[in-house]
Design a protein around this motif. Structure first.
Motif, PDB file in Angstrom:
ATOM      1  N   LEU A   1       0.842  -1.195   0.000  1.00 31.69           N
ATOM      2  CA  LEU A   1       0.000   0.000   0.000  1.00 31.69           C
ATOM      3  C   LEU A   1       0.877   1.245   0.000  1.00 31.69           C
ATOM      4  N   ARG A   2       2.022   1.167   0.684  1.00 29.14           N
ATOM      5  CA  ARG A   2       3.057   2.178   0.520  1.00 29.14           C
ATOM      6  C   ARG A   2       3.913   1.750  -0.673  1.00 29.14           C
ATOM      7  N   SER A   3       4.135   2.645  -1.599  1.00 29.84           N
ATOM      8  CA  SER A   3       4.704   2.254  -2.890  1.00 29.84           C
ATOM      9  C   SER A   3       6.234   2.167  -2.836  1.00 29.84           C
ATOM     10  N   TRP A   4       6.740   1.041  -2.311  1.00 31.83           N
ATOM     11  CA  TRP A   4       8.182   0.800  -2.348  1.00 31.83           C
ATOM     12  C   TRP A   4       8.552   0.340  -3.751  1.00 31.83           C
ATOM     13  N   PRO A   5       9.522   0.995  -4.391  1.00 28.29           N
ATOM     14  CA  PRO A   5       9.916   0.587  -5.746  1.00 28.29           C
ATOM     15  C   PRO A   5      10.526  -0.806  -5.763  1.00 28.29           C
ATOM     16  N   GLY A   6      10.682  -1.354  -6.972  1.00 30.12           N
ATOM     17  CA  GLY A   6      11.354  -2.629  -7.128  1.00 30.12           C
ATOM     18  C   GLY A   6      12.821  -2.529  -6.760  1.00 30.12           C
ATOM     19  N   ALA A   7      13.471  -3.682  -6.667  1.00 36.11           N
ATOM     20  CA  ALA A   7      14.872  -3.722  -6.250  1.00 36.11           C
ATOM     21  C   ALA A   7      15.769  -2.890  -7.154  1.00 36.11           C
ATOM     22  N   ASP A   8      15.402  -2.776  -8.433  1.00 32.74           N
ATOM     23  CA  ASP A   8      16.205  -1.993  -9.372  1.00 32.74           C
ATOM     24  C   ASP A   8      15.712  -0.561  -9.514  1.00 32.74           C
ATOM     25  N   GLY A   9      14.760  -0.172  -8.669  1.00 35.65           N
ATOM     26  CA  GLY A   9      14.205   1.179  -8.753  1.00 35.65           C
ATOM     27  C   GLY A   9      13.017   1.299  -9.677  1.00 35.65           C
ATOM     28  N   SER A  10      12.610   0.198 -10.297  1.00 40.87           N
ATOM     29  CA  SER A  10      11.480   0.230 -11.217  1.00 40.87           C
ATOM     30  C   SER A  10      10.186   0.529 -10.469  1.00 40.87           C
ATOM     31  N   ILE A  11       9.286   1.290 -11.119  1.00 41.85           N
ATOM     32  CA  ILE A  11       7.984   1.572 -10.507  1.00 41.85           C
ATOM     33  C   ILE A  11       6.849   0.922 -11.299  1.00 41.85           C
ATOM     34  N   THR A  12       7.175   0.038 -12.214  1.00 42.33           N
ATOM     35  CA  THR A  12       6.145  -0.586 -13.062  1.00 42.33           C
ATOM     36  C   THR A  12       5.079  -1.285 -12.227  1.00 42.33           C
ATOM     37  N   GLU A  13       5.518  -2.077 -11.267  1.00 44.13           N
ATOM     38  CA  GLU A  13       4.557  -2.784 -10.419  1.00 44.13           C
ATOM     39  C   GLU A  13       3.758  -1.809  -9.558  1.00 44.13           C
ATOM     40  N   ASN A  14       4.396  -0.715  -9.105  1.00 43.39           N
ATOM     41  CA  ASN A  14       3.687   0.286  -8.311  1.00 43.39           C
ATOM     42  C   ASN A  14       2.593   0.961  -9.131  1.00 43.39           C
ATOM     43  N   VAL A  15       2.872   1.223 -10.404  1.00 42.81           N
ATOM     44  CA  VAL A  15       1.875   1.843 -11.275  1.00 42.81           C
ATOM     45  C   VAL A  15       0.677   0.917 -11.433  1.00 42.81           C
ATOM     46  N   THR A  16       0.948  -0.360 -11.701  1.00 49.47           N
ATOM     47  CA  THR A  16      -0.139  -1.333 -11.885  1.00 49.47           C
ATOM     48  C   THR A  16      -0.981  -1.448 -10.624  1.00 49.47           C
ATOM     49  N   ARG A  17      -0.315  -1.563  -9.467  1.00 53.76           N
ATOM     50  CA  ARG A  17      -1.050  -1.722  -8.213  1.00 53.76           C
ATOM     51  C   ARG A  17      -1.822  -0.447  -7.874  1.00 53.76           C
ATOM     52  N   SER A  18      -1.214   0.710  -8.050  1.00 57.98           N
ATOM     53  CA  SER A  18      -1.888   1.970  -7.716  1.00 57.98           C
ATOM     54  C   SER A  18      -3.140   2.160  -8.558  1.00 57.98           C
TER      55      SER A  18
END
Length: 501
Positions: free
Chosen positions: A152-169
């Motif tokens: 629910l808090r948008s921690w980026p992926g290990a490489d700094g990617s936010i792709t999964e955060n965008v999908t979840r948000s």
């Protein structure tokens, strides 16, 4: 406690502006004032560990103040009457933090101490805001995975990617739009302020005194801006930047600053030779603790460790979130050090903190997301968030870009029902702010923005201590005394003041 005058820089920050509250006979404020105050039917609700005389009731409020005769909600409210009626001078409203904290629970926890500190001068009251505790709940119908704090808090992926955060948000925002309805849309700071004033009317009080903590300081500041004539002695404890163009987006960004300000306290604690006998010493030198924790988080990014909670491993982001939570109070340092030691020992299964060992209830997730997304439109494109995360990860490695990342608010379907309130220096000079210098959640730099907005309406007591929530929270006698003196006598420091640890 010593005092200091306003510096030239501080004066330059001060603002004098017109409040942005809507005007006209049809405003929710006008509607709330025009309706007769409801009667409250009090009953005993004393709990073990709480004040013996605690009472509870239900406060009816409109779901939508623009439709006062439409659907109604019953909010859970509580009070502890003065135990010295001859000394009573008024009512003290406890405004909880969050969004998502219970005022009823806060009075259960702090009411007895407040009674002693104020020597019977107040009836102590509070309410559970909409969506919280005993008040009506909202629901977004989120999947359990989406309700885990670390998601629910948008921690980026290990490489700094936010792709999964965008999908979840996007998924969370769509679920809230689909399932939340009018109840979710009603979860706003503006409505909490209206509900507090409705409570004031039901109590038969012309004025309230208040102690607001964390997010409750923003609620308290907005109340003081919209209803200055109904404020008596106003305490704001651990304040954020009230910038109306950003509000919660700015608070989230400032948490990176707060973590950087606060972590050295943990580093000194965890490198103290006294930790050796406890098995909790992480390094010989304080400056080596942060690199150790960051390196461990990076290893957990690559190879998560199985925890004692089935199906929920200790990942790098869960460790980072555990760090952020532990910085709120020195009492949590031992648990964090133990987690770090366990995470680095292949023979031990780490025990996750309770907050990270499963999803939060759907109603709690709904109110956490709902208030911050309903209050103000969150601007930004996906690419702008990606750039912000990349920069933030370099500048603030402890929070690894989480505080600059995209959230469900970016994809929120509803426009804010109310314009955010600008806090100004127009109103009575009856505000006392208390603030820790190393606050991990509402950093001192953000509190200075609240102080500047209030101008001469406020005085600030800065406490040279780390952690979140200063009054009656960290044992600083100087800070506690300043607040208690103000509540009991109305006397504030002549100028902004400093309390040593």
């Amino acid at each position: 406690m010593r005092t200091y005058g306003k510096s030239a820089a501080f004066v330059a920050l001060s603002v004098t502006a017109v409040a942005t509250a809507l005007t006209g006979a049809a405003t929710p404020q006008a509607v709330a004032s025009a309706n007769p105050a409801p009667a409250l039917s009090w009953r005993s609700c004393a709990q073990d560990g709480g004040p013996a005389g605690q009472e509870c009731a239900e406060l009816p409020v409109p779901l939508d103040y623009r439709d006062p005769d439409g659907p109604q909600l019953s909010l859970a409210v509580t009070r502890v009457r003065s135990d010295r009626p001859a000394a009573r001078r008024g009512t003290l409203m406890v405004i909880p933090g969050g969004p998502g904290s219970s005022g009823v629970q806060r009075v259960t926890q702090k009411g007895e101490r407040l009674q002693r500190e104020t020597e019977g001068r107040y009836d102590i009251v509070s309410l559970d805001p909409r969506g919280v505790g005993g008040s009506p709940k909202a629901s977004c119908g989120l999947a359990p995975e989406d309700r885990e704090m670390v998601n629910l808090r948008s921690w980026p992926g290990a490489d700094g990617s936010i792709t999964e955060n965008v999908t979840r948000s996007r998924r969370v925002a769509e679920a809230c739009a689909r399932n939340g309805g009018a109840m979710l849309r009603s979860l706003t700071t503006a409505n909490e302020v209206r509900d507090i004033d409705r409570f004031r009317q039901a109590l038969g009080e012309e004025k309230l005194s208040a102690w607001g903590s964390s997010y409750g300081t923003y609620v308290g500041a907005v109340y003081a801006q919209k209803y200055p004539q109904h404020t008596d002695r106003w305490v704001l404890d651990s304040s954020g930047d009230p910038d109306p163009s950003r509000v919660a987006k700015g608070w989230l960004a400032n948490m990176a600053v707060g973590a950087a300000d606060r972590f050295p306290d943990f580093a000194h604690w965890a490198s103290d030779p006294a930790r050796e006998a406890e098995g909790l010493r992480l390094a010989q030198r304080a400056e080596d603790v942060q690199p150790l924790v960051l390196d461990l988080a990076a290893r957990l990014d690559r190879e998560p460790r199985q925890s004692t909670t089935p199906g929920i491993p200790l990942t790098g982001n869960r460790l980072r979130q555990a760090v952020q939570l532990a910085l709120y109070d020195d009492d949590a340092f031992a648990g964090l050090a133990g987690l770090v030691r366990a995470a680095g020992d292949p023979s031990v299964k780490p025990v996750l903190p309770a907050a990270l060992s499963g999803p939060m209830p759907d109603a709690d997730a709904a109110v956490t997301v709902g208030v911050i997304c309903n209050d103000v439109r969150w601007q930004g494109t996906v690419s702008s968030y990606a750039r912000a995360v990349a920069a933030d990860r370099v500048k603030y490695p402890l929070t690894a870009g989480m505080t600059a990342n995209i959230t469900p608010c970016t994809f929120w379907k509803d426009e804010p029902a109310d314009r955010p309130t600008r806090i100004t220096d127009e109103g009575p000079s009856n505000v006392l702010m208390i603030q820790g210098l190393r606050d991990p959640s509402t950093p001192y730099s953000g509190a200075l923005k609240m102080r500047a907005a209030f101008g001469d309406r406020a005085r600030l007591v800065a406490v040279d201590h780390g952690g979140h929530g200063m009054y009656l929270g960290h044992g600083n006698a100087c800070g506690d005394r300043a607040v208690t003196t103000f509540l009991n006598t109305g006397t504030r420091p002549a100028r902004d003041a400093y309390c040593a640890d």
